[in-house]
Design a protein around this motif. Structure first.
Motif, PDB file in Angstrom:
ATOM      1  N   SER A 135      38.350  47.831  47.321  1.00  0.00           N
ATOM      2  CA  SER A 135      39.139  47.085  46.329  1.00  0.00           C
ATOM      3  C   SER A 135      40.111  46.162  47.039  1.00  0.00           C
ATOM      4  CB  SER A 135      39.897  48.048  45.404  1.00  0.00           C
ATOM      5  OG  SER A 135      40.829  48.809  46.152  1.00  0.00           O
ATOM      6  N   PHE A 136      40.624  45.186  46.286  1.00  0.00           N
ATOM      7  CA  PHE A 136      41.604  44.235  46.794  1.00  0.00           C
ATOM      8  C   PHE A 136      42.870  44.330  45.941  1.00  0.00           C
ATOM      9  CE2 PHE A 136      37.380  42.542  47.594  1.00  0.00           C
ATOM     10  CZ  PHE A 136      37.441  42.189  48.931  1.00  0.00           C
ATOM     11  N   ALA A 137      44.022  44.372  46.595  1.00  0.00           N
ATOM     12  CA  ALA A 137      45.298  44.330  45.880  1.00  0.00           C
ATOM     13  C   ALA A 137      45.773  42.882  45.866  1.00  0.00           C
ATOM     14  CB  ALA A 137      46.322  45.225  46.572  1.00  0.00           C
ATOM     15  N   ARG A 143      53.313  40.942  39.507  1.00  0.00           N
ATOM     16  CA  ARG A 143      52.379  42.048  39.326  1.00  0.00           C
ATOM     17  C   ARG A 143      51.429  42.158  40.513  1.00  0.00           C
ATOM     18  NH1 ARG A 143      48.614  41.286  35.310  1.00  0.00           N
ATOM     19  NH2 ARG A 143      48.813  39.022  35.581  1.00  0.00           N
ATOM     20  N   THR A 144      50.874  43.345  40.700  1.00  0.00           N
ATOM     21  CA  THR A 144      49.798  43.566  41.662  1.00  0.00           C
ATOM     22  C   THR A 144      48.570  44.011  40.891  1.00  0.00           C
ATOM     23  OG1 THR A 144      51.308  44.189  43.458  1.00  0.00           O
ATOM     24  CG2 THR A 144      49.005  44.881  43.654  1.00  0.00           C
ATOM     25  N   VAL A 145      47.490  43.232  41.004  1.00  0.00           N
ATOM     26  CA  VAL A 145      46.244  43.518  40.290  1.00  0.00           C
ATOM     27  C   VAL A 145      45.229  44.073  41.284  1.00  0.00           C
ATOM     28  CG1 VAL A 145      44.363  42.527  38.936  1.00  0.00           C
ATOM     29  CG2 VAL A 145      46.700  41.679  38.627  1.00  0.00           C
ATOM     30  N   ILE A 146      44.544  45.148  40.903  1.00  0.00           N
ATOM     31  CA  ILE A 146      43.511  45.743  41.740  1.00  0.00           C
ATOM     32  C   ILE A 146      42.150  45.213  41.292  1.00  0.00           C
ATOM     33  CG2 ILE A 146      42.448  47.858  42.560  1.00  0.00           C
ATOM     34  CD1 ILE A 146      45.367  47.450  43.428  1.00  0.00           C
ATOM     35  N   VAL A 147      41.460  44.544  42.196  1.00  0.00           N
ATOM     36  CA  VAL A 147      40.125  43.998  41.928  1.00  0.00           C
ATOM     37  C   VAL A 147      39.108  44.816  42.714  1.00  0.00           C
ATOM     38  CG1 VAL A 147      38.638  41.968  42.043  1.00  0.00           C
ATOM     39  CG2 VAL A 147      41.106  41.691  41.615  1.00  0.00           C
TER      40      VAL A 147
END
Length: 251
Positions: A135-137, A143-147
């Motif tokens: 995953s990528f932060a 905000r921090t989105v987890i992809v």
């Protein structure tokens, strides 16, 4: 310091690799071999960490050489080839990377970085499985989105950053494309150009061009150019998939 051996029947090809390796202070060329039979006898005694092996040589080929070495004696391997296609069998021999002759400096640097990352995980029977990025932060404002990596279809270079394309959305990550390429599972992702990485299962068609580059069509209709320097690893990775994309030629 990484101990390196070079196996190639062409003296000038061996010299070209040596000159490039001389630019890397942590690479020590400890042996050269001009044919597969000599290398098969000499490599177990030299015990290099990394070996550059020409795929096509008179007598014992590069792949035959690797197969003849017991797994415990098989060093990390970077294959050298003058052609875009060679046996899928190379993957079964756990080759680390594949470089197309004449060797491109940036591709060589990438292959050496891959060897540096793999070296600490090598045991007596070869490398342990790498912990690939899952995953990528991504920072979006405050905000921090987890992809999830599994959702990323392709990644494009953007200077010192990279853009993730996932589910019709784009995300900017503060990391260079070359660094990302080393952390992604090569069974799922392949770098196809200096500026792009593609998830293999989204490639719908690969059209070979006359200059040994290729045009990729992804399942969403996106067209990408694949550079000849990345084609050996890409075509072999695709060949290993249970449902490889259609391959056609453009005259």
């Amino acid at each position: 310091m990484m101990r390196v051996a070079i196996v190639d029947d062409e003296p000038l090809a061996r010299l070209a690799v040596k000159v490039r390796l001389a630019r890397h202070a942590d690479m020590d060329v400890v042996a050269e071999f001009g044919d597969g039979d000599t290398a098969a006898a000499g490599l177990p005694a030299v015990r290099p960490d990394l070996v550059f092996v020409d795929v096509e040589m008179p007598g014992k080929s590069g792949l035959d050489l690797l197969a003849a070495l017991p797994r415990a004696q098989r060093p990390m391997t970077i294959l050298l080839t003058a052609h875009d296609n060679f046996a899928v069998r190379a993957f079964d021999l756990a080759a680390l990377d594949y470089l197309l002759k004449p060797v491109d400096d940036e591709r060589l640097d990438e292959a050496l970085d891959r060897a540096r990352l793999a070296l600490p995980y090598r045991g007596p029977v070869g490398a342990a499985p790498a912990a690939w990025t899952r995953s990528f932060a991504v920072r979006v404002g405050t905000r921090t989105v987890i992809v999830d990596a599994a959702d990323v279809e392709r990644i494009e270079a953007d200077g010192d950053y990279a853009t993730l394309h996932a589910g019709g959305k784009t995300w900017l990550v503060r990391e260079r494309l070359q660094a990302l390429a080393l952390r992604l599972d090569p069974a799922r992702f392949q770098r196809v150009h200096r500026s792009s990485i593609v998830r293999l299962d989204v490639i719908a068609e690969l059209r070979a061009l006359t200059n040994r580059d290729a045009l990729l069509r992804l399942r969403d209709g996106t067209l990408l150019r694949a550079s000849r320097t990345y084609m050996p690893a890409l075509t072999e990775a695709l060949a290993r998939r249970s449902h490889p994309p259609h391959l056609s030629n453009i005259a």
